[in-house]
Motif scaffolding. Structure first.
Motif, PDB file in Angstrom:
ATOM      1  N   VAL A 159       0.868  -1.181   0.000  1.00  0.00           N
ATOM      2  CA  VAL A 159       0.000   0.000   0.000  1.00  0.00           C
ATOM      3  C   VAL A 159       0.906   1.232   0.000  1.00  0.00           C
ATOM      4  CG1 VAL A 159      -1.803   1.261   1.223  1.00  0.00           C
ATOM      5  CG2 VAL A 159      -1.764  -1.246   1.278  1.00  0.00           C
ATOM      6  N   PRO A 160       0.866   2.076  -1.046  1.00  0.00           N
ATOM      7  CA  PRO A 160       1.819   3.193  -1.165  1.00  0.00           C
ATOM      8  C   PRO A 160       1.863   4.099   0.058  1.00  0.00           C
ATOM      9  CG  PRO A 160       0.558   2.926  -3.187  1.00  0.00           C
ATOM     10  CD  PRO A 160      -0.074   2.026  -2.177  1.00  0.00           C
ATOM     11  N   ARG A 161       0.718   4.611   0.482  1.00  0.00           N
ATOM     12  CA  ARG A 161       0.663   5.471   1.665  1.00  0.00           C
ATOM     13  C   ARG A 161      -0.647   5.209   2.383  1.00  0.00           C
ATOM     14  NH1 ARG A 161       4.271   8.226  -1.297  1.00  0.00           N
ATOM     15  NH2 ARG A 161       5.880   9.425  -0.169  1.00  0.00           N
ATOM     16  N   ARG A 162      -0.540   4.847   3.649  1.00  0.00           N
ATOM     17  CA  ARG A 162      -1.715   4.513   4.437  1.00  0.00           C
ATOM     18  C   ARG A 162      -2.202   5.728   5.212  1.00  0.00           C
ATOM     19  NH1 ARG A 162      -2.297  -1.131   5.365  1.00  0.00           N
ATOM     20  NH2 ARG A 162      -0.543  -2.350   4.548  1.00  0.00           N
ATOM     21  N   ILE A 163      -3.517   5.925   5.243  1.00  0.00           N
ATOM     22  CA  ILE A 163      -4.130   6.906   6.122  1.00  0.00           C
ATOM     23  C   ILE A 163      -4.679   6.126   7.310  1.00  0.00           C
ATOM     24  CG2 ILE A 163      -5.837   8.745   6.373  1.00  0.00           C
ATOM     25  CD1 ILE A 163      -3.685   9.306   4.294  1.00  0.00           C
ATOM     26  N   VAL A 164      -4.169   6.430   8.512  1.00  0.00           N
ATOM     27  CA  VAL A 164      -4.521   5.610   9.677  1.00  0.00           C
ATOM     28  C   VAL A 164      -4.981   6.480  10.835  1.00  0.00           C
ATOM     29  CG1 VAL A 164      -2.833   3.857   8.994  1.00  0.00           C
ATOM     30  CG2 VAL A 164      -2.195   5.588  10.681  1.00  0.00           C
ATOM     31  N   ARG A 165      -5.735   5.818  11.729  1.00  0.00           N
ATOM     32  CA  ARG A 165      -6.078   6.387  13.028  1.00  0.00           C
ATOM     33  C   ARG A 165      -5.219   5.650  14.063  1.00  0.00           C
ATOM     34  NH1 ARG A 165     -12.679   6.845  13.305  1.00  0.00           N
ATOM     35  NH2 ARG A 165     -13.023   7.714  11.205  1.00  0.00           N
ATOM     36  N   PRO A 166      -4.133   6.236  14.549  1.00  0.00           N
ATOM     37  CA  PRO A 166      -3.278   5.531  15.509  1.00  0.00           C
ATOM     38  C   PRO A 166      -3.987   5.384  16.857  1.00  0.00           C
ATOM     39  CG  PRO A 166      -2.580   7.807  15.307  1.00  0.00           C
ATOM     40  CD  PRO A 166      -3.673   7.612  14.292  1.00  0.00           C
ATOM     41  N   LEU A 167      -3.967   4.171  17.399  1.00  0.00           N
ATOM     42  CA  LEU A 167      -4.707   3.889  18.627  1.00  0.00           C
ATOM     43  C   LEU A 167      -3.817   3.581  19.823  1.00  0.00           C
ATOM     44  CD1 LEU A 167      -7.462   1.606  17.045  1.00  0.00           C
ATOM     45  CD2 LEU A 167      -7.610   4.060  17.543  1.00  0.00           C
ATOM     46  N   ARG A 168      -2.679   2.893  19.590  1.00  0.00           N
ATOM     47  CA  ARG A 168      -1.841   2.496  20.727  1.00  0.00           C
ATOM     48  C   ARG A 168      -0.460   2.097  20.241  1.00  0.00           C
ATOM     49  NH1 ARG A 168      -3.873  -2.605  23.996  1.00  0.00           N
ATOM     50  NH2 ARG A 168      -2.980  -3.669  22.190  1.00  0.00           N
ATOM     51  N   LEU A 169       0.556   2.444  21.042  1.00  0.00           N
ATOM     52  CA  LEU A 169       1.910   1.957  20.817  1.00  0.00           C
ATOM     53  C   LEU A 169       2.191   0.827  21.798  1.00  0.00           C
ATOM     54  CD1 LEU A 169       3.927   5.269  20.343  1.00  0.00           C
ATOM     55  CD2 LEU A 169       3.860   3.383  18.708  1.00  0.00           C
ATOM     56  N   ASP A 170       2.823  -0.244  21.316  1.00  0.00           N
ATOM     57  CA  ASP A 170       3.170  -1.372  22.175  1.00  0.00           C
ATOM     58  C   ASP A 170       4.637  -1.717  22.003  1.00  0.00           C
ATOM     59  OD1 ASP A 170       0.653  -2.296  23.473  1.00  0.00           O
ATOM     60  OD2 ASP A 170       0.004  -2.488  21.398  1.00  0.00           O
ATOM     61  N   TYR A 171       5.253  -2.131  23.090  1.00  0.00           N
ATOM     62  CA  TYR A 171       6.665  -2.519  23.111  1.00  0.00           C
ATOM     63  C   TYR A 171       6.751  -4.023  23.306  1.00  0.00           C
ATOM     64  CZ  TYR A 171      11.549  -2.713  24.615  1.00  0.00           C
ATOM     65  OH  TYR A 171      12.880  -3.015  24.732  1.00  0.00           O
ATOM     66  N   TRP A 172       7.466  -4.705  22.392  1.00  0.00           N
ATOM     67  CA  TRP A 172       7.557  -6.160  22.441  1.00  0.00           C
ATOM     68  C   TRP A 172       9.011  -6.602  22.578  1.00  0.00           C
ATOM     69  CZ3 TRP A 172       3.234  -8.726  23.180  1.00  0.00           C
ATOM     70  CH2 TRP A 172       2.039  -8.130  22.792  1.00  0.00           C
ATOM     71  N   THR A 179      -0.822   0.014  16.851  1.00  0.00           N
ATOM     72  CA  THR A 179      -2.135  -0.513  16.491  1.00  0.00           C
ATOM     73  C   THR A 179      -2.953   0.633  15.936  1.00  0.00           C
ATOM     74  OG1 THR A 179      -2.016  -2.123  18.292  1.00  0.00           O
ATOM     75  CG2 THR A 179      -4.187  -1.705  17.349  1.00  0.00           C
ATOM     76  N   CYS A 180      -3.586   0.413  14.793  1.00  0.00           N
ATOM     77  CA  CYS A 180      -4.317   1.509  14.167  1.00  0.00           C
ATOM     78  C   CYS A 180      -5.490   0.978  13.362  1.00  0.00           C
ATOM     79  CB  CYS A 180      -3.394   2.335  13.265  1.00  0.00           C
ATOM     80  SG  CYS A 180      -2.564   1.378  11.991  1.00  0.00           S
ATOM     81  N   TRP A 181      -6.442   1.874  13.111  1.00  0.00           N
ATOM     82  CA  TRP A 181      -7.495   1.622  12.136  1.00  0.00           C
ATOM     83  C   TRP A 181      -7.003   2.208  10.815  1.00  0.00           C
ATOM     84  CZ3 TRP A 181     -11.656  -1.135  11.106  1.00  0.00           C
ATOM     85  CH2 TRP A 181     -12.435  -0.774  10.003  1.00  0.00           C
ATOM     86  N   ASP A 182      -6.915   1.353   9.800  1.00  0.00           N
ATOM     87  CA  ASP A 182      -6.379   1.754   8.504  1.00  0.00           C
ATOM     88  C   ASP A 182      -7.533   2.167   7.592  1.00  0.00           C
ATOM     89  OD1 ASP A 182      -5.198   1.971   6.008  1.00  0.00           O
ATOM     90  OD2 ASP A 182      -3.870   0.271   6.321  1.00  0.00           O
ATOM     91  N   GLU A 183      -7.636   3.455   7.326  1.00  0.00           N
ATOM     92  CA  GLU A 183      -8.727   3.939   6.474  1.00  0.00           C
ATOM     93  C   GLU A 183      -8.491   3.588   5.012  1.00  0.00           C
ATOM     94  OE1 GLU A 183      -9.573   8.058   7.160  1.00  0.00           O
ATOM     95  OE2 GLU A 183     -10.410   7.632   9.153  1.00  0.00           O
ATOM     96  N   THR A 184      -7.250   3.288   4.650  1.00  0.00           N
ATOM     97  CA  THR A 184      -6.942   2.933   3.269  1.00  0.00           C
ATOM     98  C   THR A 184      -7.466   1.539   2.929  1.00  0.00           C
ATOM     99  OG1 THR A 184      -4.952   4.295   3.394  1.00  0.00           O
ATOM    100  CG2 THR A 184      -5.111   2.766   1.552  1.00  0.00           C
ATOM    101  N   THR A 185      -7.305   0.600   3.861  1.00  0.00           N
ATOM    102  CA  THR A 185      -7.738  -0.773   3.610  1.00  0.00           C
ATOM    103  C   THR A 185      -9.047  -1.113   4.303  1.00  0.00           C
ATOM    104  OG1 THR A 185      -6.436  -1.585   5.486  1.00  0.00           O
ATOM    105  CG2 THR A 185      -5.350  -1.514   3.332  1.00  0.00           C
ATOM    106  N   GLY A 186      -9.492  -0.240   5.236  1.00  0.00           N
ATOM    107  CA  GLY A 186     -10.750  -0.488   5.926  1.00  0.00           C
ATOM    108  C   GLY A 186     -10.678  -1.587   6.960  1.00  0.00           C
ATOM    109  N   GLY A 187      -9.574  -1.651   7.708  1.00  0.00           N
ATOM    110  CA  GLY A 187      -9.439  -2.679   8.742  1.00  0.00           C
ATOM    111  C   GLY A 187      -8.356  -2.303   9.734  1.00  0.00           C
TER     112      GLY A 187
END
Length: 222
Positions: A159-172, A179-187
């Motif tokens: 996906v060239p450029r994603r438009i996202v709603r960022p929800l949370r950062l996690d450290y592993w 973690t985000c809602w991706d408006e480009t792919t709808g998921g």
């Protein structure tokens, strides 16, 4: 599925805190049990906090605490970045100091780990370049707090450029994900921050909408 993508899927599946058998994970990801065992060894060696063993199952463990200090995510981020940068320095004395400091941090990490881990701050494949993404952490964190949409460009992303709603950062354990809602792919997407090449804060803000919240994402894990 590329191996790095499969490792990230394993992290996502294990993040529910439940015990997962290797055979179930193998069936879920369409690979062999031997592949799951190798992937688990890689995740543990990379510092991802996983408990379990072959024949019993695996689960992600609780967040890391360094007694007597409780580290915040920004503090842990700073410690990791500092050790990673110094560990790659040309000064052998500083490199050795970074490694001995890593060993001291390792010594006070929780004792209930299933296998010896690589020294803190020195990740192994496949997350060895996790520090690359640290320059993008401030705008991502700011966007989460402000509920602001982002445009992301990721290395190797179809996906060239994603438009996202960022929800949370996690450290592993040496790798950060957003973690985000991706408006480009709808998921929902779980994206590795070290693969982010460009971050653009957009003027649009977002509000909670059914099916697009962090709670909705967490419900998909169950």
């Amino acid at each position: 599925m590329a191996r790095n993508d499969r490792l990230l899927d394993l992290v996502r599946l294990l993040s529910d805190g439940r015990l997962h058998r290797a055979e179930d994970l193998a069936r879920r990801l369409s690979v062999s049990q031997r592949t799951i065992y190798r992937d688990m060894d890689t995740l543990v060696a990379s510092g991802v906090p996983i408990a379990g063993e072959r024949g019993l199952g695996y689960a992600a463990t609780a967040a890391i605490t360094l007694p007597p200090l409780n580290l915040s995510l920004p503090e842990l981020e700073a410690l990791h970045l500092g050790l990673a940068v110094v560990g790659e320095a040309g000064d052998e004395e500083l490199k050795e100091a970074a490694r001995t400091l890593s060993a001291k941090v390792d010594a006070v990490l929780p004792e209930d780990r299933s296998a010896p881990q690589a020294a803190f701050g020195f990740a192994t494949h496949a997350f060895a370049e996790a520090s690359r993404g640290f320059r993008h952490m401030p705008p991502i964190r700011a966007a989460i707090r402000a509920r602001q949409k982002l445009r992301l460009l990721l290395a190797g992303d179809p996906v060239p450029r994603r438009i996202v709603r960022p929800l949370r950062l996690d450290y592993w354990g040496r790798v950060w994900t957003v973690t985000c809602w991706d408006e480009t792919t709808g998921g929902f997407q779980l994206l590795r921050v070290d693969l982010v090449e460009e971050v653009t804060a957009l003027p649009q803000l977002f509000v909670n909408e059914p099916g697009k919240t962090l709670a909705d994402y967490q419900a998909t894990l169950g």
